[in-house]
Design a protein around this motif. Structure first.
Motif: not given
Length: 205
Positions: A56-62
């Protein structure tokens, strides 16, 4: 007196920027939620509260990368001249990449193996290219650009800006290379190459 908000937008952005730095410097294995919390001076609980899991953190970065990118693209002044407007959007692309190089890899280079953005993130990413698509479709409809599928022009434009920006970000351009002027010249040459050839009329004399 109201309690201060611990998990506010400022903290979210601070965590995202630090997460991007960790990812860019040391790769996906460095993206520990515990380390991220410590670096940002907050708790692991706060990180979980804001983002949930590591994916979810990586998706937020994206998502954050494309949010910033989309704002720059949408805010680019346009003239109605498709060649100049494609150059302007290409310049906005480079500006965005240089402003947020740590997010660029997540957005365009699959820097996190196995990561797939969720449906909302994918939709946002597609929306950021709408200004480019509108210019190209209108130029083809008006007979200014050659009659080819719009996606052919769009992918060609994306390829040249992505290639040049990637070379710049990775330090693979010669030191003496004048990046800004060469970049704009390359974009203009590419955009001009899509112009429909003008057929000269017969000489009335």
């Amino acid at each position: 007196m109201a309690r201060p908000r611990t998990h506010d937008e400022a903290l979210r952005l601070k965590l995202l920027d630090r997460a991007g730095e960790l990812l860019a410097a040391d790769g996906p294995k460095a993206l520990s939620l515990r380390k991220l919390a410590a670096d940002a001076g907050t708790s692991t609980t706060a990180v979980y509260s804001l983002f949930g899991s590591k994916p979810d953190l990586v998706n937020a970065l994206y998502t954050e990368g494309f949010r910033r990118f989309g704002a720059r693209m949408a805010g680019t002044p346009l003239t109605g001249d498709p060649v100049e407007d494609l150059v302007a959007l290409g310049s906005a692309y480079r500006t965005s990449a240089l402003a947020d190089p740590n997010l660029y890899g997540i957005m365009f280079t699959k820097s996190v193996p196995g990561f797939e953005p969720n449906e909302d993130a994918e939709k946002l990413a597609r929306e950021t290219l709408k200004p480019l698509e509108r210019i190209i479709r209108q130029a083809i409809a008006d007979g200014v650009f050659v009659d080819v599928p719009p996606e052919t022009v769009a992918v060609g434009c994306w390829a040249i800006v992505h290639g040049l920006v990637s070379l710049e970000l990775t330090g693979n351009l010669p030191e003496e290379f004048d990046v800004t002027s060469a970049y704009e010249a390359a974009l203009r040459a590419n955009a001009s190459g899509w112009l429909r050839p003008q057929i000269s009329g017969s000489d009335p004399s």
